[in-house]
Design an enzyme around this catalytic site. Structure first.
Site, PDB file in Angstrom:
ATOM      1  N   GLU A 192      -9.668  -1.867   5.307  1.00 39.47           N
ATOM      2  CA  GLU A 192     -10.303  -1.562   6.582  1.00 39.47           C
ATOM      3  C   GLU A 192     -11.541  -2.440   6.791  1.00 39.47           C
ATOM      4  O   GLU A 192     -12.099  -2.981   5.830  1.00 39.47           O
ATOM      5  CB  GLU A 192     -10.711  -0.078   6.590  1.00 39.47           C
ATOM      6  CG  GLU A 192      -9.532   0.905   6.489  1.00 39.47           C
ATOM      7  CD  GLU A 192      -8.781   1.092   7.801  1.00 39.47           C
ATOM      8  OE1 GLU A 192      -8.817   0.190   8.659  1.00 39.47           O
ATOM      9  OE2 GLU A 192      -8.142   2.152   7.957  1.00 39.47           O
ATOM     10  N   HIS A 226      -7.215  -4.661  10.186  1.00 40.56           N
ATOM     11  CA  HIS A 226      -6.939  -4.364   8.776  1.00 40.56           C
ATOM     12  C   HIS A 226      -5.614  -4.996   8.330  1.00 40.56           C
ATOM     13  O   HIS A 226      -4.684  -5.174   9.116  1.00 40.56           O
ATOM     14  CB  HIS A 226      -7.001  -2.860   8.472  1.00 40.56           C
ATOM     15  CG  HIS A 226      -5.870  -2.027   8.966  1.00 40.56           C
ATOM     16  ND1 HIS A 226      -5.991  -1.127  10.007  1.00 40.56           N
ATOM     17  CD2 HIS A 226      -4.586  -1.910   8.538  1.00 40.56           C
ATOM     18  CE1 HIS A 226      -4.833  -0.512  10.190  1.00 40.56           C
ATOM     19  NE2 HIS A 226      -3.963  -0.966   9.319  1.00 40.56           N
ATOM     20  N   ASP A 272      -7.505  -2.953  14.416  1.00 37.33           N
ATOM     21  CA  ASP A 272      -8.901  -3.207  14.025  1.00 37.33           C
ATOM     22  C   ASP A 272      -8.999  -4.382  13.039  1.00 37.33           C
ATOM     23  O   ASP A 272     -10.057  -4.637  12.471  1.00 37.33           O
ATOM     24  CB  ASP A 272      -9.527  -1.943  13.413  1.00 37.33           C
ATOM     25  CG  ASP A 272      -8.786  -1.459  12.168  1.00 37.33           C
ATOM     26  OD1 ASP A 272      -7.771  -2.086  11.774  1.00 37.33           O
ATOM     27  OD2 ASP A 272      -9.216  -0.453  11.576  1.00 37.33           O
ATOM     28  N   ASP A 317       0.814  -1.206   0.000  1.00 36.47           N
ATOM     29  CA  ASP A 317       0.000   0.000   0.000  1.00 36.47           C
ATOM     30  C   ASP A 317       0.854   1.265   0.000  1.00 36.47           C
ATOM     31  O   ASP A 317       2.086   1.197   0.163  1.00 36.47           O
ATOM     32  CB  ASP A 317      -0.939   0.002   1.220  1.00 36.47           C
ATOM     33  CG  ASP A 317      -0.243  -0.372   2.522  1.00 36.47           C
ATOM     34  OD1 ASP A 317       1.002  -0.392   2.554  1.00 36.47           O
ATOM     35  OD2 ASP A 317      -0.937  -0.651   3.502  1.00 36.47           O
TER      36      ASP A 317
HETATM   37  C1  GLP Z   1      -0.459   0.330   8.627  1.00 41.85           C
HETATM   38  C2  GLP Z   1      -0.040  -0.472   7.393  1.00 41.85           C
HETATM   39  C3  GLP Z   1      -0.281  -1.955   7.604  1.00 41.85           C
HETATM   40  C4  GLP Z   1       0.307  -2.394   8.936  1.00 41.85           C
HETATM   41  C5  GLP Z   1      -0.362  -1.645  10.053  1.00 41.85           C
HETATM   42  C6  GLP Z   1       0.117  -2.062  11.441  1.00 41.85           C
HETATM   43  O1  GLP Z   1      -1.822   0.581   8.658  1.00 41.85           O
HETATM   44  N1  GLP Z   1      -0.744  -0.046   6.221  1.00 41.85           N
HETATM   45  O2  GLP Z   1       0.294  -2.675   6.529  1.00 41.85           O
HETATM   46  O3  GLP Z   1       0.137  -3.778   9.112  1.00 41.85           O
HETATM   47  O4  GLP Z   1      -0.078  -0.261   9.853  1.00 41.85           O
HETATM   48  O5  GLP Z   1       1.262  -1.349  11.769  1.00 41.85           O
HETATM   49  P1  GLP Z   1       2.257  -1.667  12.953  1.00 41.85           P
HETATM   50  O6  GLP Z   1       3.116  -2.766  12.478  1.00 41.85           O
HETATM   51  O7  GLP Z   1       3.023  -0.399  13.146  1.00 41.85           O
HETATM   52  O8  GLP Z   1       1.424  -2.031  14.124  1.00 41.85           O
END
Ligand code: GLP
Length: 232
Positions: free
Chosen positions: A132, A127, A125, A56
């Site tokens: 989402e 995702h 959440d 993304d």
């Molecule tokens: C963002 C990214 C996701 C990732 C998520 C969790 O939203 N788009 O790909 O998995 O954050 O991030 P973290 O690893 O910092 O908890």
């Protein structure tokens, strides 16, 4: 967690030197990328034939922006290994034309032959990428409005909450499910509830990661905190 994930990624590249790796951002994969860089420096892994497609990118951020995922990936991995710049792909966040960017990204993923190994983190959440809760499982790359909880969670990387982009381009769940292997990493107690819900609860678009229960080759690697609610 990071070392085990890096082991699986490097095994993939050893078995298939021209592998297509689907990569993720966020705080969780930073240690995995650091480990891969260390093994690359020791001569244990070679990225010269590898292709990468990232999950993304924020819509509206230039590549050079310090919070763009382009910048993140270069800082943590690409600048330190022998990956060929022409084989690095990410949705073009600087292009506001949603239809064009998404169509082009799906075309790129198809042209490289699909994803051999997709690395994923998970949002609190549920995702994955930026898919989402409530989104359709059957989507390819698309533009999403980020939820308040994701904006809140990602605000720590920006100077202030107002600076967090409100939209992003993301691979869809369909694209992720078509990857031949999926590897999720999860770290810390803040993920324990969602890990239990996603993998020991119902498969539902309300918890996007739950669809991975249906993937034929899915691996979850968590640390003690993230797995605290799972009865192993
Ligand atoms: C963002 C990214 C996701 C990732 C998520 C969790 O939203 N788009 O790909 O998995 O954050 O991030 P973290 O690893 O910092 O908890």
């Amino acid at each position: 967690m990071s070392r085990k994930a890096a082991n699986i990624i490097s095994a993939q590249v050893i078995m298939k030197p021209d592998a297509v790796l689907g990569l993720a951002t966020g705080g969780t994969p930073v240690g995995t990328y650091a480990q891969l860089v260390e093994w690359y420096r020791k001569g244990d892994i070679d990225f010269s034939e590898v292709t990468t497609v990232n999950l993304d990118e924020y819509r509206g951020l230039a590549k050079e922006h310090r919070q763009s995922y382009w910048y993140f990936m270069h800082t943590h991995l690409f600048n330190h290994v022998n990956i060929c710049p022409e084989r690095i792909f990410m949705p073009d966040g600087s292009n506001p034309d949603k239809i064009k960017v998404c169509k082009e990204y799906d075309r790129i993923i198809k042209n490289v032959g699909g994803i051999d190994l997709q690395l994923l983190g998970i949002g609190t959440d549920g995702h994955i990428g930026f898919n989402e809760p409530g989104g359709a499982f059957e989507l390819g790359t698309h533009c999403v409005d980020l939820t308040e909880s994701t904006i809140e969670a990602n605000a720590r990387f920006f100077d202030c909450r107002e600076e967090v982009p409100r939209q992003a381009y993301t691979m869809g769940i369909r694209t992720i499910m078509q990857a031949r292997k999926v590897l999720m990493i999860a770290s810390g107690e803040k993920k324990k509830k969602i890990i239990k819900e996603a993998f020991f609860g119902a498969v539902t678009p309300a918890v996007p990661a739950s669809i991975l229960q249906m993937h034929p080759d899915f691996t979850l690697i968590g640390d003690a905190g993230a797995l605290a609610e799972i009865d192993l």
